[in-house]
Scaffold this motif. Structure first.
Motif, short mmCIF file in Angstrom:
data_model
loop_
_atom_site.label_atom_id
_atom_site.label_comp_id
_atom_site.label_asym_id
_atom_site.label_seq_id
_atom_site.Cartn_x
_atom_site.Cartn_y
_atom_site.Cartn_z
N SER A 1 11.53 -5.91 3.32
CA SER A 1 10.51 -4.87 3.27
C SER A 1 9.79 -4.74 4.62
N ARG B 1 7.01 -3.22 4.67
CA ARG B 1 5.61 -2.98 4.29
C ARG B 1 4.78 -4.23 4.56
N ALA C 1 2.60 5.23 8.75
CA ALA C 1 2.92 4.40 7.59
C ALA C 1 3.82 5.15 6.61
N PRO D 1 1.61 7.48 2.96
CA PRO D 1 1.41 6.89 1.63
C PRO D 1 0.55 7.79 0.75
N LYS E 1 -0.48 1.38 4.17
CA LYS E 1 0.85 1.53 3.57
C LYS E 1 1.00 0.68 2.32
N PRO F 1 0.68 -2.56 1.73
CA PRO F 1 1.73 -3.51 2.14
C PRO F 1 2.03 -4.57 1.08
N ASP F 2 3.30 -4.99 1.08
CA ASP F 2 3.69 -6.11 0.21
C ASP F 2 3.14 -7.41 0.80
N ASN G 1 1.09 -8.88 -4.55
CA ASN G 1 1.23 -8.81 -3.08
C ASN G 1 0.83 -10.13 -2.44
N ASP H 1 3.32 -1.00 13.28
CA ASP H 1 3.61 0.18 12.46
C ASP H 1 4.74 1.03 13.02
#
Lengths: 234, 355
Positions: A66, A68, A95, A98, A139, A141-142, A173, B198
């Motif tokens: 990922s 993210r 990002a 999102p 984003k 994120p994970d 997460n 990013d």
């Protein structure tokens, strides 16, 4: 590809200064992982390696499939010349645009709507940090890596952030928080890793450490014990 | 006593900024001082001048006579045909073409040589008149025949103001590339960390280069409007002008960015960029054409790609010459832009390795 996010036998030196020394660490989903330690213990360098901003001298970084991965930096990182809103627009586009509802939610958590039209370079220390945290979360994120996120935040915003992080980790997460303010983080952390002079001197789950007061005591003892060892070996 | 403490602070500040101070106080003045040497000849003494036979019957003896008469104030260069010599004139490889008719050495006839110059090469106007006088004198005293030299101007005669327009336009782009671009990167260095997580530094510089390069259309159009308002009879904007200027700007901006990455956006990088700017002004043949300089300096000027930008822009604005004549100059500018991008990428890699 893997969802594992880890460093193995990581060493980073800057000439004669060894910032991180033979560290193994794996990031777990669903937990608030506090990376604690005094100033100069190697926390920021370790986060920099995880983010791909710092090249390891030795060792291996296992990165997840990922992309993210969100971050907030010790020195807030955004465009000073743009307004808060413009910064959000730029980094939201980067990002991958999102969900706008998510963006609104994060903006609300950090109360940024009050300074939407201010130039980012003119923000107070607290709002700078809040903008940086928001940008790191854009984003959804994970893996969320935060370097000293509590610095410059007032009490109310700090409580909101900790509550938010607890909920965010509970959704599955991974949240890694680097800080030397163990007292503030103790109530929400699920895992504590203590670094001192580039080495991990303690790594354990909350249940293993048993309670907030114990976390504080264990942290102090880990630092003190590590210092004694250094003195003895030195 | 607070003065002493504050002075001590300034000394400590100097210690921490020694690189920037060395560049600003030692390298920059040294460069500026040496740059003054560039302007030691305001009247050309070794300008290349084409010597070309009027037709196939012009004998070598006549050409050698003209070579000998020219060599004291210019550097004669032989061309086989007038067309090739005129192309060289338009490309600023030579600054005048001396056409030698047949039979110059023939005692029984009067010969007339022709010295052709371009009306757009304003700085060569007076020197070319002096050349005609000297040639007339030397040929008449050196040969037993009657020889006269006539001066012919091709293209429209231009004023100094018109001559300066392409130079100032190139200078404007140079100034932007080596002052604003480094400032812009330095002022946004805080955002670099986030951009790296990013997106990528390559995307960042690509966006900046593309945007700033397109932004250069504004000064090009502005110069066009100003020349129109001043009533100059010139071509202010054309595909050739835009292509040459944008390619050159791309190369310069890439070099400026490379300097900033290599110096990690520090003050030293900004001063180094200014030094490169000074160097290009001094050694890029921006103000005086290459032919005005000594042979070594001429070679230096001709090794600087910006020299060819100025020639193309001057030609497009002030002359009526087909753009195809400068195809190799465009290829050089394209190759330079490409090489600059490679240098920039190397600087980015160097920057990353420094972490």
């Amino acid at each position: 590809m893997t969802e594992r996010f880890a460093v193995e036998n990581l060493t980073k030196d800057y000439g004669p200064v060894v910032a991180v020394d033979g560290v193994d660490l794996s990031i777990e989903p669903g937990v608030v992982h506090c990376l604690a330690g005094p100033n100069g213990s190697g926390k920021s360098t370790l986060l920099g390696v995880l983010l791909g901003l710092v090249r390891p001298t030795e060792g291996r970084v296992v990165r997840p499939a990922s992309d993210r991965i969100g971050a907030s930096f010790q020195e807030p990182a955004f465009y000073d010349d743009l307004t808060v809103r413009e910064n959000l627009d730029v980094f939201r586009a980067l990002a991958g645009d999102p969900d706008i509802e998510w963006v609104k939610e994060v903006v609300e958590v950090f109360k940024l709507s009050r300074v939407f039209h201010r130039r980012a370079g003119e923000l107070s220390g607290g709002y700078s940090k809040q903008l940086d945290l928001t940008l790191g979360l854009l984003k959804s994120p994970d893996f969320l890596l935060l370097d000293e996120p509590l610095a410059d935040l007032d009490d109310v915003t700090r409580e909101s952030l900790l509550e938010f992080l607890e909920g965010y980790a509970a959704e599955g997460n991974a949240v890694v928080v680097s800080s030397h303010r163990i007292d503030a983080l103790a109530p929400v952390l699920d895992r504590l890793t203590v670094m001192h002079e580039g080495e991990i001197v303690l790594d354990g789950r909350r249940e293993e450490i048993d309670g907030t007061e114990t976390i504080r005591r264990v942290y102090r003892e880990a630092i003190a014990e590590s210092g004694k060892e250094t003195e003895t070996s030195g | 006593m607070s003065l002493r403490a504050l002075l001590r602070k300034e000394l400590r500040w100097s210690k921490h900024n020694v690189a920037a101070l060395v560049v600003l106080l030692l390298v920059l003045p040294a460069t500026a001082g040496y740059a003054s040497v560039t302007f030691q000849h305001v009247i050309p003494q070794e300008a290349p001048v084409a010597v070309v036979p009027g037709d196939e019957t012009t004998d070598d003896g006549s050409l050698e006579l003209v070579d000998a008469a020219t060599v004291t104030f210019a550097q004669p260069v032989r061309y086989d045909s007038e067309a090739a010599a005129m192309d060289a004139l338009h490309r600023e490889e030579v600054y005048a073409v001396v056409t030698v008719p047949p039979g110059v050495l023939n005692d029984s006839r009067q010969s007339q040589l022709n010295l052709t110059v371009e009306g757009s090469m304003v700085l060569f106007d007076q020197p070319s008149r002096a050349m005609v006088s000297i040639l007339n004198y030397r040929l008449q005293s050196g040969a037993s025949t009657s020889i006269t030299v006539e001066r012919t101007v091709v293209g429209e005669s231009r004023s100094l103001s018109e001559y300066l327009i392409p130079i100032l336009l190139v200078a404007t782009l140079m100034l932007f590339a080596f002052t604003y671009v480094p400032y812009n990167l330095a002022s946004e260095s805080r955002a670099i960390q986030r951009i790296r997580t990013d997106s990528s530094l390559e995307s960042l510089v690509a966006a900046k280069l593309l945007y700033f390069t397109l932004l250069m259309l504004l000064p090009i159009v502005t110069f066009g409007l100003v020349t129109a308002a001043l009533g100059y009879a010139m071509t202010p904007v054309s595909a050739g002008i835009v292509a040459a200027l944008l390619l050159s700007f791309l190369a310069m901006a890439a070099v400026a960015m490379a300097i900033m990455f290599a110096t990690r956006f520090g003050t030293t990088g900004r001063f180094l960029s200014v030094i490169v700017l000074f160097g290009l002004v001094a050694f890029g043949g921006l103000i005086y054409p290459a032919g005005f300089f000594s042979p070594i300096r001429k070679e230096i000027v001709r090794a600087v790609p910006l020299h060819y930008t100025t020639i193309i822009v001057r030609s497009e604005m002030l002359k009526d010459v087909p753009l195809g004549l400068y195809a190799d100059y465009f290829a050089l500018l394209g190759a330079t832009a490409l090489a600059s991008l490679v240098v920039l990428e190397s600087a980015i890699v160097f920057y990353r390795r420094g972490d």
